[in-house]
Write a protein that holds these residues in place. Structure first.
Motif, PDB file in Angstrom:
ATOM      1  N   PRO A  86      -1.569  -2.531  -7.602  1.00 54.46           N
ATOM      2  CA  PRO A  86      -0.389  -2.948  -7.045  1.00 54.46           C
ATOM      3  C   PRO A  86       0.914  -3.056  -8.057  1.00 54.46           C
ATOM      4  N   ASP A  87       0.435  -3.369  -9.205  1.00 57.20           N
ATOM      5  CA  ASP A  87       1.658  -3.396 -10.184  1.00 57.20           C
ATOM      6  C   ASP A  87       2.018  -2.085 -10.728  1.00 57.20           C
ATOM      7  N   LEU A  88       1.696  -1.077 -10.058  1.00 59.58           N
ATOM      8  CA  LEU A  88       2.157   0.449 -10.072  1.00 59.58           C
ATOM      9  C   LEU A  88       1.788   0.993 -11.654  1.00 59.58           C
ATOM     10  N   ARG A  89       0.436   0.814 -11.781  1.00 59.84           N
ATOM     11  CA  ARG A  89      -0.216   1.551 -13.252  1.00 59.84           C
ATOM     12  C   ARG A  89      -1.122   2.559 -12.433  1.00 59.84           C
ATOM     13  N   LEU A 113      -0.804   6.348   7.988  1.00 66.33           N
ATOM     14  CA  LEU A 113       0.493   6.617   6.811  1.00 66.33           C
ATOM     15  C   LEU A 113       0.026   7.382   5.646  1.00 66.33           C
ATOM     16  N   ALA A 114      -1.200   7.526   5.265  1.00 63.44           N
ATOM     17  CA  ALA A 114      -1.592   8.369   4.077  1.00 63.44           C
ATOM     18  C   ALA A 114      -1.610  10.015   4.766  1.00 63.44           C
ATOM     19  N   ILE A 123       0.942  -1.146  -0.039  1.00 64.55           N
ATOM     20  CA  ILE A 123       0.060  -0.083  -0.075  1.00 64.55           C
ATOM     21  C   ILE A 123       0.860   1.075   0.222  1.00 64.55           C
ATOM     22  N   GLU A 124       1.970   1.187   0.736  1.00 63.19           N
ATOM     23  CA  GLU A 124       2.768   2.408   0.901  1.00 63.19           C
ATOM     24  C   GLU A 124       3.473   2.633  -0.312  1.00 63.19           C
TER      25      GLU A 124
END
Ligand code: SF4
Ligand code: SF4
Ligand SMILES: [Zn+2]
Length: 466
Positions: A447-450, A172-173, A135-136
């Motif tokens: 999660p795969d950073l798109r 965290l956010a 998530i971070e």
């Protein structure tokens, strides 16, 4: 048999407004389409080589649709993460063709949910939670893609309050440079777990609950959510108000189910002490309801028409402006508390289109932001004049001592005295048009950073392997 092609020329029953690209909902190929006006409404008229001519309702009010381009602005250039290969909407994302940054970045922290809504876009149920590390990484990716700071992070799901580390995730956010953090929830845990609501108090200021709220009828909840949730929603709102935590109500508007309830939802929301606004979302056809079948589409301008009809004269369609960052699919107005005590739309009788250059490409637009932009450069004569004109046009809503207040008091004043009403219409494979798609500013961070525009994600990419 009636011929489709009359032997003698006759007039079409529509006016051709402009061309666009759409999708054939059957083969999912992109197809050429016309935007046409017929009987005061706007339709997409598509031609698929395999599946023939297709009509789809785009807007119930042609008048509103024609007003959109008065508010249009250049999009925002941003970092891209994929290349153009198959074309839109298959290259997400963000690919170089996309024309708007993410006003809202959405992270689905879990697929688990304690409901099984018949209309769930995410098909949520039993599912996995993402780890805090993942998530971070997603939050940091979103921030980086927006140039180091971002506007709105929505923590979503599934049902995000089921994540065992939800408080750590919000904390965290909040430690990162997001302007607002929102928690998207069905409200079950907020209604049942007062200690949890109290724990959310530490996040006040730049934090809001985005609470699903679809109406008042038992049938509405049974059909949209699978069980009657009205009492649960009331309890959630009571607990939030007790803890002084602001919320926005989010209502899915479904044809033939709760389209007659939007006015009542508006009047109810206005009376709730810590409800700061309502976002209406016409039902889209993906997830658990992939096919439009016999369902009746409600459009963005259709919600505005119903609000006008059902709000006892408080709202007019003309009070809403197409949001400059995405004129096609978002309409917004702010109401302010008048001297007499009631709420009035800020936009009534104001020529907002004169101030577009003062409004950022943002969903988090506030009057204060516009004022700040107006005064950005006091050496710029035009900006100073704009600021004066803006202030004089909006003087009735800005109290005498507003500018002397601290930043905190200004935020509180705006929170307590304004109410934000918006309509966001997502795009499905039936009413897809390429401009709406490429201007969409709600992006899912994967999660795969798109970064994938919300509609394209639900229409095509949700099943992508990561
Ligand atoms: S929706 Fe945007 S990111 Fe996705 S393919 Fe189309 S232009 Fe590219
Ligand atoms: S719509 Fe929301 S509350 Fe309903 S099942 Fe899906 S994630 Fe859960
Ligand atoms: Zn086809």
């Amino acid at each position: 048999m009636k011929s489709e092609h009359p032997s003698s020329p006759s007039l079409r029953d529509y006016t051709f407004f402009e061309s666009t690209t759409s999708i054939c909902p059957q083969c999912m190929n992109t197809v050429a389409a016309k935007v046409v006006v017929r009987n005061g409404q706007v339709f997409l008229l598509k031609y698929c080589a395999h599946h023939g001519e297709q009509w789809e309702l785009l807007e119930e009010s042609a008048e509103y649709h024609l007003r959109k381009r008065l508010y249009d602005k250049p999009g925002t250039k941003m970092k891209v993460h994929t290349t153009v290969s198959r074309g839109c909407p298959f290259d997400c994302g963000i690919c170089p063709q996309h024309d708007q940054h993410a006003c809202i970045g959405l992270i689905e922290i879990t697929n688990s949910c304690d409901l099984r809504c018949p209309l769930c876009y995410a098909g949520a149920g039993e599912g996995e939670h993402l780890t805090l590390t993942t998530i971070e990484r997603m939050m940091d990716f979103f921030l980086d893609s927006e140039g180091g700071q971002a506007e709105i992070l929505q923590i979503s799901g599934g049902e995000p309050t089921l994540h065992p580390q939800i408080i750590d995730i919000i904390r965290l956010a909040k430690s990162k440079p997001f302007k607002y953090v929102m928690l998207n929830t069905n409200g079950l845990r907020l209604a049942e777990d007062k200690a949890f609501v109290e724990a959310l108090q530490e996040f006040r200021g730049g934090f809001e609950v985005y609470l699903q709220f679809d109406g008042f009828k038992e049938q509405t909840y049974l059909q949209l959510r699978g069980r009657n949730l009205l009492e649960c929603k009331r309890q959630a709102l009571e607990n939030l108000a007790f803890a002084k935590i602001p919320s926005t109500l989010v209502s899915t508007v479904s044809g033939g189910i709760n389209e007659e309830e939007v006015g009542k939802i508006f009047l109810f929301g206005l009376k709730q002490p810590y409800v700061r606004g309502i976002n209406f979302q016409p039902e889209g056809f993906f997830g658990r309801i992939p096919d439009i079948g016999k369902r009746k589409r409600v459009t963005l301008s259709g919600v505005l028409q119903r609000l006008e009809q059902q709000s006892s004269g408080m709202l007019k369609i003309s009070d809403f402006i197409p949001l400059p960052c995405n004129v096609e699919r978002v309409a917004i107005t702010f109401l302010y508390r008048s001297q007499q005590g009631g709420f009035l739309p800020i936009t009534r009788d104001a020529r907002i289109q004169d101030y577009l250059h003062l409004i950022d490409n943002t969903f988090a637009f506030t009057i204060e932001d516009a004022l700040k932009n107006a005064g950005r450069s006091i050496t710029d004569i035009k900006a100073s004049l704009d600021c004066c004109k803006f202030i004089s046009d909006f003087r009735h809503i800005i109290p005498f001592n507003f500018f002397a207040k601290s930043k905190q008091r200004k935020m509180e004043y705006i929170d307590e005295n304004t109410f934000r009403l918006s309509v966001t219409s997502f795009i499905d494979r039936y009413d897809f048009d390429i401009k709406s798609m490429q201007k969409e500013c709600v992006h899912v961070i994967t999660p795969d950073l798109r970064k994938i525009p919300f509609s394209a994600y639900n229409m095509i990419h949700r099943g992508d392997k990561t």
